[in-house]
Design a protein around this motif. Structure first.
Motif, PDB file in Angstrom:
ATOM      1  N   UNK A 149      32.736 -31.895  39.783  1.00  0.00           N
ATOM      2  CA  UNK A 149      34.184 -31.783  39.898  1.00  0.00           C
ATOM      3  C   UNK A 149      34.828 -31.117  38.683  1.00  0.00           C
ATOM      4  N   UNK A 150      34.431 -31.552  37.481  1.00  0.00           N
ATOM      5  CA  UNK A 150      35.033 -30.976  36.272  1.00  0.00           C
ATOM      6  C   UNK A 150      34.724 -29.484  36.174  1.00  0.00           C
ATOM      7  N   UNK A 151      33.493 -29.115  36.567  1.00  0.00           N
ATOM      8  CA  UNK A 151      33.128 -27.705  36.536  1.00  0.00           C
ATOM      9  C   UNK A 151      33.912 -26.892  37.555  1.00  0.00           C
ATOM     10  N   UNK A 152      34.146 -27.488  38.725  1.00  0.00           N
ATOM     11  CA  UNK A 152      34.913 -26.801  39.768  1.00  0.00           C
ATOM     12  C   UNK A 152      36.366 -26.596  39.326  1.00  0.00           C
ATOM     13  N   UNK A 153      36.960 -27.606  38.698  1.00  0.00           N
ATOM     14  CA  UNK A 153      38.333 -27.479  38.202  1.00  0.00           C
ATOM     15  C   UNK A 153      38.401 -26.406  37.113  1.00  0.00           C
ATOM     16  N   UNK A 154      37.392 -26.399  36.240  1.00  0.00           N
ATOM     17  CA  UNK A 154      37.342 -25.370  35.184  1.00  0.00           C
ATOM     18  C   UNK A 154      37.287 -23.971  35.803  1.00  0.00           C
ATOM     19  N   UNK A 155      36.490 -23.829  36.857  1.00  0.00           N
ATOM     20  CA  UNK A 155      36.348 -22.532  37.512  1.00  0.00           C
ATOM     21  C   UNK A 155      37.654 -22.112  38.179  1.00  0.00           C
ATOM     22  N   UNK A 156      38.332 -23.070  38.836  1.00  0.00           N
ATOM     23  CA  UNK A 156      39.628 -22.770  39.451  1.00  0.00           C
ATOM     24  C   UNK A 156      40.635 -22.297  38.406  1.00  0.00           C
ATOM     25  N   UNK A 157      40.630 -22.975  37.269  1.00  0.00           N
ATOM     26  CA  UNK A 157      41.556 -22.597  36.190  1.00  0.00           C
ATOM     27  C   UNK A 157      41.233 -21.213  35.654  1.00  0.00           C
ATOM     28  N   UNK A 158      39.946 -20.894  35.560  1.00  0.00           N
ATOM     29  CA  UNK A 158      39.541 -19.608  34.992  1.00  0.00           C
ATOM     30  C   UNK A 158      39.899 -18.427  35.885  1.00  0.00           C
ATOM     31  N   UNK A 159      40.088 -18.674  37.199  1.00  0.00           N
ATOM     32  CA  UNK A 159      40.446 -17.559  38.088  1.00  0.00           C
ATOM     33  C   UNK A 159      41.939 -17.516  38.379  1.00  0.00           C
ATOM     34  N   UNK A 160      42.733 -18.367  37.700  1.00  0.00           N
ATOM     35  CA  UNK A 160      44.181 -18.242  37.795  1.00  0.00           C
ATOM     36  C   UNK A 160      44.893 -19.339  38.552  1.00  0.00           C
TER      37      UNK A 160
END
Length: 330
Positions: free
Chosen positions: A278-289
């Motif tokens: 989950x934390x990695x998925x949220x990080x990825x969402x944040x990184x793409x805007x």
């Protein structure tokens, strides 16, 4: 009447009506089976409905309800409630990620990228999704019928649009929609082992309707700004993993024709849906805007999820899961 009067005429009348009734039943049965045969012979019949109808006519139970005794801790269990708890315990153990030593990739968070921090769901969007609901699908844990939602789509689209927008505005995904009723589906090998089943989640139909609305805006954002790589074929409209397979086969063929050497590394991620970090998925969402309330809404969607397994009407205890995404969600 014949028993009460006990006359020759009354018994003659009874036999006449009885024979009429028997003939009606025979005719009705014949008509019913002829209709079913016509459906089976129709090439336009949906494949899923074809097999379901065939199983019903042959008296076979559906795949989902056919669970043999399960081998757990070297003992066989036959009670449906014990089976449901065994399945749920196993599935929840798979949906666990130890992230105590995990770290994010060293990807700089640029401010010079397109940002999606909020979306507005319209009444018409909700109506479109509700009017396309498949009423044959099972209900979620809230037991709200898809048939009701579809037939009352026009009346419900406005209050539901208000509810969905309030959810995003306050960055809170309702807790009642986070509960999943899980159905174990057999994959392969030994049917007695719980490890040979995968979980399919039955979710709230209203919650999934909101997911579809969010997905539409989210996917349009990703495609508009070319964020999804062209190498991604799964779950893409107009594309498929078969296209990817054809591309790789063609690539290998051209290399062999040219006398080149081919070396390949294949990765098969076990229980990929169950172990999404989950934390990695949220990080990825944040990184793409994805920022602001929408990012917080995704965090709320992923957090504090619970599931139970249902077998033949018997429910297991409810357990929490700290990783993965529901197989059955949008």
């Amino acid at each position: 009447m014949a028993k009460k009067k006990n006359t020759a005429d009354s018994w003659r009348q009874f036999r006449y009506v009885r024979n009429q009734c028997i003939n009606f039943i025979k005719t009705a049965k014949l008509d019913y089976f002829n209709k079913q045969i016509n459906i089976l012979e129709n090439p336009e019949t949906n494949v899923k409905n074809w097999w379901k109808l065939l199983r019903n006519l042959s008296g076979q139970p559906s795949k989902a309800s056919n669970y043999p005794p399960l081998l757990v801790n070297n003992e066989y269990i036959e009670d449906d409630n014990e089976k449901s708890n065994a399945f749920n315990l196993f599935f929840c153990k798979q949906a666990t990620v130890d992230d105590s030593t995990a770290s994010f990739p060293n990807t700089p968070m640029s401010d010079d990228i397109p940002v999606l921090n909020n979306i507005i769901i319209t009444e018409e969007e909700v109506f479109d999704h509700l009017s396309l609901l498949d009423v044959t699908k099972a209900t979620g844990p809230d037991e709200i019928s898809g048939r009701l939602l579809k037939y009352a789509a026009r009346e419900l689209s406005r209050p539901l649009a208000q509810l969905f927008n309030k959810s995003i505005r306050e960055a809170v995904y309702p807790e009642t929609w986070k509960l999943e009723s899980v159905i174990p589906v057999f994959k392969s090998c030994d049917r007695e082992l719980v490890s040979n089943y995968r979980p399919i989640s039955l979710l709230s139909i209203i919650g999934k309707s909101m997911e579809r609305c969010v997905f539409k805006h989210f996917f349009n954002f990703l495609t508009k700004h070319n964020i999804i790589t062209c190498a991604t074929s799964g779950f893409m409209p107009g594309d498929s993993t078969i296209n990817q397979l054809l591309h790789i086969t063609d690539l290998f063929g051209r290399a062999l024709d040219a006398g080149k050497e081919i070396r390949v590394v294949f990765f098969d991620i076990s229980r990929a849906f169950d172990r999404v970090w989950h934390e990695g998925l949220i990080y990825k969402l944040k990184s793409i805007g994805i920022r602001g309330n929408l990012l917080k809404w995704f965090m709320s969607y992923l957090s504090n999820r619970k599931q139970k397994v249902v077998i033949s009407g018997q429910s297991s205890d409810t357990f929490g899961v700290n990783a993965g995404v529901p197989q059955g969600s949008i």
